[in-house]
Design a protein around this motif. Structure first.
Motif, PDB file in Angstrom:
ATOM      1  N   LEU A 221      87.515  81.473  20.921  1.00 55.54           N
ATOM      2  CA  LEU A 221      86.866  80.974  20.102  1.00 55.54           C
ATOM      3  C   LEU A 221      85.334  81.078  19.662  1.00 55.54           C
ATOM      4  CD1 LEU A 221      85.571  77.940  20.402  1.00 55.54           C
ATOM      5  CD2 LEU A 221      84.494  78.896  22.858  1.00 55.54           C
ATOM      6  N   SER A 222      84.540  82.795  19.951  1.00 57.47           N
ATOM      7  CA  SER A 222      83.858  83.653  18.646  1.00 57.47           C
ATOM      8  C   SER A 222      84.309  83.465  16.902  1.00 57.47           C
ATOM      9  CB  SER A 222      84.219  84.922  18.863  1.00 57.47           C
ATOM     10  OG  SER A 222      85.596  86.298  18.905  1.00 57.47           O
ATOM     11  N   GLU A 223      85.313  83.594  16.653  1.00 58.64           N
ATOM     12  CA  GLU A 223      86.433  83.676  15.478  1.00 58.64           C
ATOM     13  C   GLU A 223      86.560  82.182  14.862  1.00 58.64           C
ATOM     14  OE1 GLU A 223      89.938  86.986  16.117  1.00 58.64           O
ATOM     15  OE2 GLU A 223      90.317  84.781  16.568  1.00 58.64           O
ATOM     16  N   MET A 224      86.878  81.021  15.944  1.00 53.40           N
ATOM     17  CA  MET A 224      86.455  79.864  15.142  1.00 53.40           C
ATOM     18  C   MET A 224      85.094  79.860  15.110  1.00 53.40           C
ATOM     19  SD  MET A 224      87.513  76.094  17.278  1.00 53.40           S
ATOM     20  CE  MET A 224      89.098  76.015  16.837  1.00 53.40           C
ATOM     21  N   ARG A 225      84.141  79.536  16.081  1.00 56.92           N
ATOM     22  CA  ARG A 225      82.896  79.242  15.470  1.00 56.92           C
ATOM     23  C   ARG A 225      82.600  80.291  14.093  1.00 56.92           C
ATOM     24  NH1 ARG A 225      80.617  81.487  21.933  1.00 56.92           N
ATOM     25  NH2 ARG A 225      80.959  79.672  22.702  1.00 56.92           N
ATOM     26  N   ALA A 226      82.919  81.194  13.883  1.00 59.22           N
ATOM     27  CA  ALA A 226      82.634  81.808  12.638  1.00 59.22           C
ATOM     28  C   ALA A 226      83.313  80.931  11.081  1.00 59.22           C
ATOM     29  CB  ALA A 226      83.075  83.876  12.752  1.00 59.22           C
ATOM     30  N   ALA A 227      84.199  80.799  11.811  1.00 57.72           N
ATOM     31  CA  ALA A 227      84.844  80.547  10.665  1.00 57.72           C
ATOM     32  C   ALA A 227      83.606  78.369  10.325  1.00 57.72           C
ATOM     33  CB  ALA A 227      86.054  79.853  10.977  1.00 57.72           C
ATOM     34  N   PHE A 228      83.595  77.635  11.597  1.00 62.91           N
ATOM     35  CA  PHE A 228      82.761  76.943  11.381  1.00 62.91           C
ATOM     36  C   PHE A 228      81.123  77.334  10.839  1.00 62.91           C
ATOM     37  CE2 PHE A 228      84.869  74.516  15.132  1.00 62.91           C
ATOM     38  CZ  PHE A 228      85.659  73.725  14.597  1.00 62.91           C
ATOM     39  N   ASP A 229      80.481  78.599  11.891  1.00 60.43           N
ATOM     40  CA  ASP A 229      79.108  78.602  10.579  1.00 60.43           C
ATOM     41  C   ASP A 229      79.569  79.248   9.088  1.00 60.43           C
ATOM     42  OD1 ASP A 229      78.543  78.525  13.130  1.00 60.43           O
ATOM     43  OD2 ASP A 229      78.470  80.706  13.427  1.00 60.43           O
ATOM     44  N   HIS A 230      80.819  79.498   8.466  1.00 59.19           N
ATOM     45  CA  HIS A 230      81.063  79.939   7.389  1.00 59.19           C
ATOM     46  C   HIS A 230      80.557  78.598   6.509  1.00 59.19           C
ATOM     47  CE1 HIS A 230      82.509  82.098   3.680  1.00 59.19           C
ATOM     48  NE2 HIS A 230      83.580  81.233   3.532  1.00 59.19           N
ATOM     49  N   PHE A 231      82.331  77.936   6.884  1.00 54.72           N
ATOM     50  CA  PHE A 231      82.518  76.853   5.802  1.00 54.72           C
ATOM     51  C   PHE A 231      81.860  75.496   5.674  1.00 54.72           C
ATOM     52  CE2 PHE A 231      86.630  78.825   6.003  1.00 54.72           C
ATOM     53  CZ  PHE A 231      86.759  79.225   5.112  1.00 54.72           C
ATOM     54  N   ALA A 232      81.373  75.496   7.564  1.00 50.13           N
ATOM     55  CA  ALA A 232      80.748  74.023   7.884  1.00 50.13           C
ATOM     56  C   ALA A 232      78.610  74.441   8.021  1.00 50.13           C
ATOM     57  CB  ALA A 232      80.664  72.838   8.499  1.00 50.13           C
ATOM     58  N   PRO A 233      77.863  75.742   7.704  1.00 50.57           N
ATOM     59  CA  PRO A 233      76.674  76.129   8.146  1.00 50.57           C
ATOM     60  C   PRO A 233      76.296  74.469   8.742  1.00 50.57           C
ATOM     61  CG  PRO A 233      77.468  76.022   5.676  1.00 50.57           C
ATOM     62  CD  PRO A 233      78.245  75.845   5.827  1.00 50.57           C
ATOM     63  N   GLY A 234      75.460  74.821   9.785  1.00 56.10           N
ATOM     64  CA  GLY A 234      74.413  73.846  10.434  1.00 56.10           C
ATOM     65  C   GLY A 234      75.123  72.437  11.235  1.00 56.10           C
ATOM     66  N   ARG A 235      76.471  72.534  10.980  1.00 58.97           N
ATOM     67  CA  ARG A 235      77.088  71.551  11.979  1.00 58.97           C
ATOM     68  C   ARG A 235      77.987  72.069  13.058  1.00 58.97           C
ATOM     69  NH1 ARG A 235      79.851  70.083   7.066  1.00 58.97           N
ATOM     70  NH2 ARG A 235      79.043  68.514   6.246  1.00 58.97           N
ATOM     71  N   ARG A 236      77.333  73.066  13.409  1.00 58.74           N
ATOM     72  CA  ARG A 236      77.947  73.707  14.665  1.00 58.74           C
ATOM     73  C   ARG A 236      76.141  73.818  15.784  1.00 58.74           C
ATOM     74  NH1 ARG A 236      78.399  78.078  17.673  1.00 58.74           N
ATOM     75  NH2 ARG A 236      77.691  79.541  16.029  1.00 58.74           N
ATOM     76  N   ASP A 237      76.372  73.369  16.532  1.00 62.52           N
ATOM     77  CA  ASP A 237      75.006  73.125  17.435  1.00 62.52           C
ATOM     78  C   ASP A 237      75.725  74.543  18.306  1.00 62.52           C
ATOM     79  OD1 ASP A 237      73.266  72.484  19.608  1.00 62.52           O
ATOM     80  OD2 ASP A 237      74.633  71.215  20.264  1.00 62.52           O
ATOM     81  N   SER A 238      74.828  75.532  18.229  1.00 61.94           N
ATOM     82  CA  SER A 238      74.678  77.078  18.598  1.00 61.94           C
ATOM     83  C   SER A 238      73.464  76.937  20.095  1.00 61.94           C
ATOM     84  CB  SER A 238      74.355  78.106  18.588  1.00 61.94           C
ATOM     85  OG  SER A 238      72.707  77.469  17.858  1.00 61.94           O
ATOM     86  N   SER A 239      73.036  75.739  20.306  1.00 63.74           N
ATOM     87  CA  SER A 239      72.396  75.536  21.568  1.00 63.74           C
ATOM     88  C   SER A 239      73.260  75.045  22.790  1.00 63.74           C
ATOM     89  CB  SER A 239      71.526  74.821  21.767  1.00 63.74           C
ATOM     90  OG  SER A 239      71.973  73.200  21.349  1.00 63.74           O
ATOM     91  N   ALA A 240      74.411  74.853  21.979  1.00 66.82           N
ATOM     92  CA  ALA A 240      75.377  74.552  23.542  1.00 66.82           C
ATOM     93  C   ALA A 240      76.644  75.065  23.822  1.00 66.82           C
ATOM     94  CB  ALA A 240      76.054  72.848  22.717  1.00 66.82           C
ATOM     95  N   ASP A 241      76.645  76.429  22.854  1.00 66.85           N
ATOM     96  CA  ASP A 241      77.604  77.566  23.282  1.00 66.85           C
ATOM     97  C   ASP A 241      77.226  78.123  24.856  1.00 66.85           C
ATOM     98  OD1 ASP A 241      78.081  76.713  21.581  1.00 66.85           O
ATOM     99  OD2 ASP A 241      78.027  78.291  19.529  1.00 66.85           O
TER     100      ASP A 241
END
Length: 167
Positions: A147-167
Motif C-alpha cells: 500500500l505504501s507504494e500505491m500511495r506514493a503512486a497516487f501522490d505522484h500522478f494525482a497530487p492532492g487527490r489522496r486524503d492522507s488524513s484517513a490513512d
C-alpha cells in the motif's frame, strides 16, 4: 515510472494448498474416508454437516483461486492516464473523473477507495456502500505490491487527490 501490481503466484499457491487441506478435512469430518466418532462432544451428525459445509466453502475458495494461478498481466496500474484495475473493468479510469482517494491499511487487507465525480460513467463498477467506501475499491490482496507504494503512486500522478488524513 508507473505503479503496477501483479498477482503473487506463490501466495496464491499457498492459499490453494491451505484450501485443499481444509476441503480434505471437511470430507473426513463428513465421513468421506470412513465413519468418524464423536470429537469433544460433537455428535457424528453435527460433524457430518459441518464437514460438508467446510468442504463446500473451501472448495469454492479453491475454485476461485486456481484460475488466478494461471492468470497473467497487470492487476492494478497507476500512471499518468489514470487508474486501471482488472477486477473493476477493462478500461482506465481517467484522473479527470477521480475526485478523491482514500486508502486503508488493515494489515493483510490493503485497499484504496476511489470517489468519482460521475460514477454513472462507470456504473458497471459501482459497489455496494459506495457512499461510505468510494465508487471503486482497489485491493492489493494477493498481489506483489504494498500500500505504501500505491500511495506514493497516487501522490505522484494525482497530487492532492489522496486524503492522507484517513490513512
Amino acid at each position: 515510472m508507473p505503479f503496477e501490481a501483479y498477482l503473487d503466484r506463490r501466495r496464491i499457491a499457498v492459499l490453494i494448498a491451505i484450501g485443499v487441506v481444509f476441503v480434505l478435512l471437511g470430507v473426513w469430518l463428513a465421513g468421506g474416508f470412513g465413519a468418524v466418532g464423536p470429537i469433544r462432544g460433537w455428535s457424528p451428525q453435527a460433524l457430518h454437516v459441518f464437514g460438508w459445509i467446510a468442504s463446500l466453502f473451501f472448495g469454492c475458495g479453491v475454485a476461485v483461486l486456481v484460475p488466478k494461478l494461471f492468470s497473467s498481466g497487470v492487476e492494478i496500474r497507476i500512471d499518468s492516464e489514470g487508474v486501471y484495475a482488472r477486477r473493476s473493468g477493462p478500461s482506465v479510469i481517467p484522473w479527470s473523473v477521480i475526485q478523491r482517494i482514500t486508502t486503508v491499511d488493515a494489515g493483510r487487507v490493503q485497499l484504496a477507495h476511489l470517489f468519482l465525480d460521475d460514477s454513472s460513467a462507470f456504473s458497471g463498477r459501482r459497489r455496494l456502500g459506495a457512499a461510505a467506501f468510494g465508487d471503486i475499491t482497489l485491493s492489493l490482496q494477493g498481489t506483489d505490491r504494498k500500500l505504501s507504494e500505491m500511495r506514493a503512486a497516487f501522490d505522484h500522478f494525482a497530487p492532492g487527490r489522496r486524503d492522507s488524513s484517513a490513512d
